[in-house]
Design a protein around this motif. Sequence first.
Motif, PDB file in Angstrom:
ATOM      1  N   TYR A  49      30.021  58.756 -15.207  1.00 43.71           N
ATOM      2  CA  TYR A  49      29.035  59.642 -15.826  1.00 43.71           C
ATOM      3  C   TYR A  49      29.414  61.118 -15.841  1.00 43.71           C
ATOM      4  O   TYR A  49      28.728  61.913 -16.483  1.00 43.71           O
ATOM      5  CB  TYR A  49      27.675  59.463 -15.129  1.00 43.71           C
ATOM      6  CG  TYR A  49      27.094  58.089 -15.376  1.00 43.71           C
ATOM      7  CD1 TYR A  49      26.507  57.775 -16.597  1.00 43.71           C
ATOM      8  CD2 TYR A  49      27.163  57.100 -14.409  1.00 43.71           C
ATOM      9  CE1 TYR A  49      25.992  56.519 -16.845  1.00 43.71           C
ATOM     10  CE2 TYR A  49      26.654  55.836 -14.644  1.00 43.71           C
ATOM     11  CZ  TYR A  49      26.072  55.550 -15.866  1.00 43.71           C
ATOM     12  OH  TYR A  49      25.571  54.301 -16.112  1.00 43.71           O
ATOM     13  N   GLY A  50      30.480  61.481 -15.144  1.00 39.46           N
ATOM     14  CA  GLY A  50      30.959  62.850 -15.200  1.00 39.46           C
ATOM     15  C   GLY A  50      30.240  63.818 -14.286  1.00 39.46           C
ATOM     16  O   GLY A  50      30.861  64.669 -13.669  1.00 39.46           O
ATOM     17  N   SER A  51      28.925  63.713 -14.204  1.00 43.99           N
ATOM     18  CA  SER A  51      28.116  64.609 -13.390  1.00 43.99           C
ATOM     19  C   SER A  51      26.732  63.989 -13.223  1.00 43.99           C
ATOM     20  O   SER A  51      26.405  62.987 -13.867  1.00 43.99           O
ATOM     21  CB  SER A  51      27.977  65.978 -14.070  1.00 43.99           C
ATOM     22  OG  SER A  51      27.264  65.839 -15.292  1.00 43.99           O
ATOM     23  N   GLN A  53      24.029  65.381 -14.228  1.00 41.37           N
ATOM     24  CA  GLN A  53      23.346  65.587 -15.496  1.00 41.37           C
ATOM     25  C   GLN A  53      23.723  64.499 -16.494  1.00 41.37           C
ATOM     26  O   GLN A  53      22.872  64.014 -17.249  1.00 41.37           O
ATOM     27  CB  GLN A  53      23.687  66.963 -16.080  1.00 41.37           C
ATOM     28  CG  GLN A  53      22.922  67.294 -17.361  1.00 41.37           C
ATOM     29  CD  GLN A  53      21.421  67.263 -17.171  1.00 41.37           C
ATOM     30  OE1 GLN A  53      20.892  67.905 -16.266  1.00 41.37           O
ATOM     31  NE2 GLN A  53      20.711  66.518 -18.016  1.00 41.37           N
ATOM     32  N   GLY A  54      25.005  64.106 -16.485  1.00 40.26           N
ATOM     33  CA  GLY A  54      25.425  63.020 -17.362  1.00 40.26           C
ATOM     34  C   GLY A  54      24.714  61.728 -17.020  1.00 40.26           C
ATOM     35  O   GLY A  54      24.340  60.952 -17.918  1.00 40.26           O
ATOM     36  N   ASP A  57      21.115  62.004 -18.238  1.00 39.77           N
ATOM     37  CA  ASP A  57      21.074  61.775 -19.691  1.00 39.77           C
ATOM     38  C   ASP A  57      21.144  60.278 -19.999  1.00 39.77           C
ATOM     39  O   ASP A  57      20.463  59.792 -20.909  1.00 39.77           O
ATOM     40  CB  ASP A  57      22.233  62.503 -20.369  1.00 39.77           C
ATOM     41  CG  ASP A  57      22.088  64.021 -20.321  1.00 39.77           C
ATOM     42  OD1 ASP A  57      20.967  64.505 -20.061  1.00 39.77           O
ATOM     43  OD2 ASP A  57      23.106  64.710 -20.535  1.00 39.77           O
ATOM     44  N   ALA A  58      21.972  59.557 -19.246  1.00 35.90           N
ATOM     45  CA  ALA A  58      22.106  58.117 -19.466  1.00 35.90           C
ATOM     46  C   ALA A  58      20.818  57.387 -19.097  1.00 35.90           C
ATOM     47  O   ALA A  58      20.403  56.442 -19.790  1.00 35.90           O
ATOM     48  CB  ALA A  58      23.270  57.566 -18.646  1.00 35.90           C
TER      49      ALA A  58
END
Length: 207
Positions: A49-51, A53-54, A57-58
């Motif tokens: 997910y990268g972070s 926040q990512g 968002d998912a």
Amino acid sequence: MFSEDDLTARAVIRDRALGLFAERGPDAVTIREIAAAADVSPGLVLHHYGSKQGLRDAVDAHVAGLFDQMSATVTDDPAQLGDGGPQTVGSFAELMLAFIPADSPVPAYLRRLLLSGEDAGRELFRRWFALSEVMTDRLVAAGILRASADPAVRAAFLMVNDLALLLLRDHLADVLGFDPLSARGIRRWAADVVPAYAEGVFRGEAR
């Protein structure tokens, strides 16, 4: 491309994050806690997910996708709305139960998201309203609801009644002695609410 195992891990991470976000709010949850709940390493969470926040968002996209599925169900198969009898599925709350298990964290997450003031909450509210408009139009076309001179207000009125179940669920369960969003609870709720819609609650003009 992710392997099948990677995709499974990705979904588990998202679902565990959803549960933690629903329980405590996204800001209070760390990547490390999400990783522990999913039984994976923090690095794998970031790999997928990268972070955080990512991941948020998912989770938001996943919940929004449930709305898309429900909207498609109503649009593609109006019979899902029933025939106007006591078991009519005439509300988002009832339709939601057909898609979401009773122990799902989604209702609690929706409550947090809708009250957050964030763009994701506003977008979800718009999706809910759009779904309410579709359902209302279908029920009118099926002869179950009376047509309204202001369909948007009618859809919004029905929608806020569902919102009350979601946002005030715990308080309602406390005073009523049952969970109005459980399978049994929604039947008890509908047994009185549907006649109230159909017949009204006022006796007419005072004499």
